[in-house]
Motif scaffolding. Structure first.
Motif, PDB file in Angstrom:
ATOM      1  N   TYR A 172      12.187  -6.256  27.144  1.00  0.00           N
ATOM      2  CA  TYR A 172      11.413  -6.845  28.240  1.00  0.00           C
ATOM      3  C   TYR A 172      10.364  -5.863  28.758  1.00  0.00           C
ATOM      4  N   GLU A 173      10.787  -4.642  29.029  1.00  0.00           N
ATOM      5  CA  GLU A 173       9.873  -3.633  29.569  1.00  0.00           C
ATOM      6  C   GLU A 173       8.766  -3.297  28.575  1.00  0.00           C
ATOM      7  N   THR A 174       9.096  -3.327  27.301  1.00  0.00           N
ATOM      8  CA  THR A 174       8.121  -2.984  26.267  1.00  0.00           C
ATOM      9  C   THR A 174       7.080  -4.074  26.071  1.00  0.00           C
ATOM     10  N   HIS A 175       7.472  -5.350  26.242  1.00  0.00           N
ATOM     11  CA  HIS A 175       6.595  -6.466  25.890  1.00  0.00           C
ATOM     12  C   HIS A 175       6.060  -7.255  27.083  1.00  0.00           C
ATOM     13  N   LYS A 176       6.459  -6.931  28.305  1.00  0.00           N
ATOM     14  CA  LYS A 176       6.095  -7.757  29.453  1.00  0.00           C
ATOM     15  C   LYS A 176       4.594  -7.785  29.732  1.00  0.00           C
ATOM     16  N   ASP A 177       3.868  -6.751  29.286  1.00  0.00           N
ATOM     17  CA  ASP A 177       2.421  -6.743  29.510  1.00  0.00           C
ATOM     18  C   ASP A 177       1.672  -7.565  28.467  1.00  0.00           C
ATOM     19  N   ARG A 178       2.301  -7.770  27.311  1.00  0.00           N
ATOM     20  CA  ARG A 178       1.652  -8.512  26.227  1.00  0.00           C
ATOM     21  C   ARG A 178       2.069  -9.985  26.221  1.00  0.00           C
ATOM     22  N   LEU A 179       3.354 -10.231  26.515  1.00  0.00           N
ATOM     23  CA  LEU A 179       3.858 -11.594  26.541  1.00  0.00           C
ATOM     24  C   LEU A 179       4.107 -12.017  27.980  1.00  0.00           C
ATOM     25  N   LYS A 180       3.807 -13.260  28.287  1.00  0.00           N
ATOM     26  CA  LYS A 180       3.964 -13.748  29.650  1.00  0.00           C
ATOM     27  C   LYS A 180       4.823 -15.004  29.694  1.00  0.00           C
ATOM     28  N   GLY A 181       5.561 -15.155  30.791  1.00  0.00           N
ATOM     29  CA  GLY A 181       6.287 -16.385  31.062  1.00  0.00           C
ATOM     30  C   GLY A 181       7.247 -16.794  29.967  1.00  0.00           C
ATOM     31  N   ARG A 182       7.146 -18.058  29.560  1.00  0.00           N
ATOM     32  CA  ARG A 182       8.078 -18.632  28.592  1.00  0.00           C
ATOM     33  C   ARG A 182       8.033 -17.901  27.249  1.00  0.00           C
ATOM     34  N   LYS A 183       6.850 -17.443  26.837  1.00  0.00           N
ATOM     35  CA  LYS A 183       6.742 -16.733  25.555  1.00  0.00           C
ATOM     36  C   LYS A 183       7.615 -15.486  25.543  1.00  0.00           C
ATOM     37  N   LEU A 184       7.635 -14.784  26.664  1.00  0.00           N
ATOM     38  CA  LEU A 184       8.453 -13.575  26.756  1.00  0.00           C
ATOM     39  C   LEU A 184       9.927 -13.913  26.689  1.00  0.00           C
ATOM     40  N   TYR A 185      10.344 -14.958  27.384  1.00  0.00           N
ATOM     41  CA  TYR A 185      11.768 -15.322  27.388  1.00  0.00           C
ATOM     42  C   TYR A 185      12.217 -15.898  26.044  1.00  0.00           C
ATOM     43  N   VAL A 186      11.320 -16.579  25.351  1.00  0.00           N
ATOM     44  CA  VAL A 186      11.648 -17.049  24.003  1.00  0.00           C
ATOM     45  C   VAL A 186      11.858 -15.858  23.075  1.00  0.00           C
ATOM     46  N   ALA A 187      10.995 -14.851  23.210  1.00  0.00           N
ATOM     47  CA  ALA A 187      11.148 -13.635  22.404  1.00  0.00           C
ATOM     48  C   ALA A 187      12.455 -12.927  22.736  1.00  0.00           C
ATOM     49  N   LEU A 188      12.830 -12.932  24.013  1.00  0.00           N
ATOM     50  CA  LEU A 188      14.109 -12.346  24.428  1.00  0.00           C
ATOM     51  C   LEU A 188      15.281 -13.126  23.843  1.00  0.00           C
ATOM     52  N   ALA A 189      15.157 -14.461  23.835  1.00  0.00           N
ATOM     53  CA  ALA A 189      16.205 -15.304  23.254  1.00  0.00           C
ATOM     54  C   ALA A 189      16.362 -15.008  21.768  1.00  0.00           C
ATOM     55  N   ARG A 190      15.247 -14.830  21.075  1.00  0.00           N
ATOM     56  CA  ARG A 190      15.293 -14.503  19.647  1.00  0.00           C
ATOM     57  C   ARG A 190      15.960 -13.136  19.434  1.00  0.00           C
ATOM     58  N   LYS A 191      15.629 -12.189  20.293  1.00  0.00           N
ATOM     59  CA  LYS A 191      16.240 -10.855  20.204  1.00  0.00           C
ATOM     60  C   LYS A 191      17.742 -10.941  20.436  1.00  0.00           C
ATOM     61  N   LEU A 192      18.152 -11.730  21.415  1.00  0.00           N
ATOM     62  CA  LEU A 192      19.576 -11.890  21.711  1.00  0.00           C
ATOM     63  C   LEU A 192      20.302 -12.533  20.531  1.00  0.00           C
ATOM     64  N   ALA A 193      19.670 -13.513  19.891  1.00  0.00           N
ATOM     65  CA  ALA A 193      20.282 -14.156  18.730  1.00  0.00           C
ATOM     66  C   ALA A 193      20.536 -13.143  17.617  1.00  0.00           C
ATOM     67  N   ARG A 194      19.619 -12.225  17.439  1.00  0.00           N
ATOM     68  CA  ARG A 194      19.784 -11.182  16.418  1.00  0.00           C
ATOM     69  C   ARG A 194      20.919 -10.231  16.793  1.00  0.00           C
ATOM     70  N   VAL A 195      21.024  -9.918  18.090  1.00  0.00           N
ATOM     71  CA  VAL A 195      22.110  -9.044  18.560  1.00  0.00           C
ATOM     72  C   VAL A 195      23.460  -9.721  18.329  1.00  0.00           C
ATOM     73  N   VAL A 196      23.546 -11.006  18.677  1.00  0.00           N
ATOM     74  CA  VAL A 196      24.782 -11.771  18.486  1.00  0.00           C
ATOM     75  C   VAL A 196      25.160 -11.813  17.013  1.00  0.00           C
ATOM     76  N   TRP A 197      24.175 -12.068  16.164  1.00  0.00           N
ATOM     77  CA  TRP A 197      24.458 -12.100  14.716  1.00  0.00           C
ATOM     78  C   TRP A 197      25.006 -10.750  14.255  1.00  0.00           C
ATOM     79  N   SER A 198      24.372  -9.668  14.658  1.00  0.00           N
ATOM     80  CA  SER A 198      24.777  -8.334  14.212  1.00  0.00           C
ATOM     81  C   SER A 198      26.203  -8.002  14.635  1.00  0.00           C
ATOM     82  N   VAL A 199      26.513  -8.288  15.900  1.00  0.00           N
ATOM     83  CA  VAL A 199      27.845  -7.971  16.426  1.00  0.00           C
ATOM     84  C   VAL A 199      28.912  -8.816  15.725  1.00  0.00           C
TER      85      VAL A 199
END
Length: 209
Positions: A172-199
């Protein structure tokens, strides 16, 4: 049980939207909370400021029925949720991820059939759609294919819990200036999905990286 829970969630959403539309026809207030829902289900409109229109009595009867059905669906959802959570072991590896509880772990299920995180992300419909035209690369959002429930789940968890998860917070801190609003949260959701898969795939507790 997970299928039943998601089925009931769909019905709950439909009833809630229908109730809001009905309330909008006779009132300035279409908000639905537990206290108001219980009063409406009993046909108690004494606290309501209603438009006195020709069709108001008919709409009020519809509101009463919708409110009663919605309460019944919500009670059933609680029961099914308890059953799902009861099937998830206390030491389930997904519970080591901050913000992921037993219900979420139960809904995710066993994802070890996906050999790569990309395939799981695509299954959730969170994979980005990119079009190339000459030298131009145009982002078209996400595919929205696959399991809409997992897509909604990861988006919900990302919005509510990114600050509790070191990996998501750093993203979030790394991308908040480039991505805004829903786009940022969708990217976060995608990141979380990858974390869940890995674990889950590697059966190793979550470790911030």
């Amino acid at each position: 049980m997970t299928t039943l829970y998601l089925f009931l969630k769909d019905i709950e959403t439909k009833y809630k939207n229908r109730l809001k539309r009905a309330l909008f026809l006779v009132s300035d207030n279409d908000k639905v909370n537990k206290d108001r829902l219980e009063r409406l289900a009993k046909g108690d409109f004494t606290r309501e400021e209603l438009y006195q229109l020709e069709y108001t009595p008919i709409v009020l009867e519809e509101i009463k029925i919708l409110a009663k059905n919605l309460l019944e669906i919500q009670e059933r959802l609680k029961e099914v949720r308890r059953m799902i959570e009861g099937q998830v072991p206390q030491d389930h590896v997904l519970l080591t991820i901050p913000g992921v509880g037993k219900l979420a772990a139960g809904i995710v299920g066993d994802i070890r059939r996906f050999p790569k995180p990309e395939s799981f992300v695509a299954y959730c419909g969170l994979d980005p759609v990119v079009e190339r035209s000459g030298r131009a690369v145009i982002s078209r959002g996400i595919s929205k294919r696959g399991n809409k429930y997992l897509r909604s789940l990861f988006y919900f968890l990302a919005v509510r819990n990114y600050s509790r998860n070191p990996t998501l917070l750093k993203f979030y801190e790394t991308h908040k200036d480039r991505l805004k609003g829903r786009k940022l949260y969708v990217a976060l959701a995608r990141k979380l999905a990858r974390v869940v898969w890995s674990v889950w795939y590697n059966n190793r507790p979550y470790e911030p990286k």
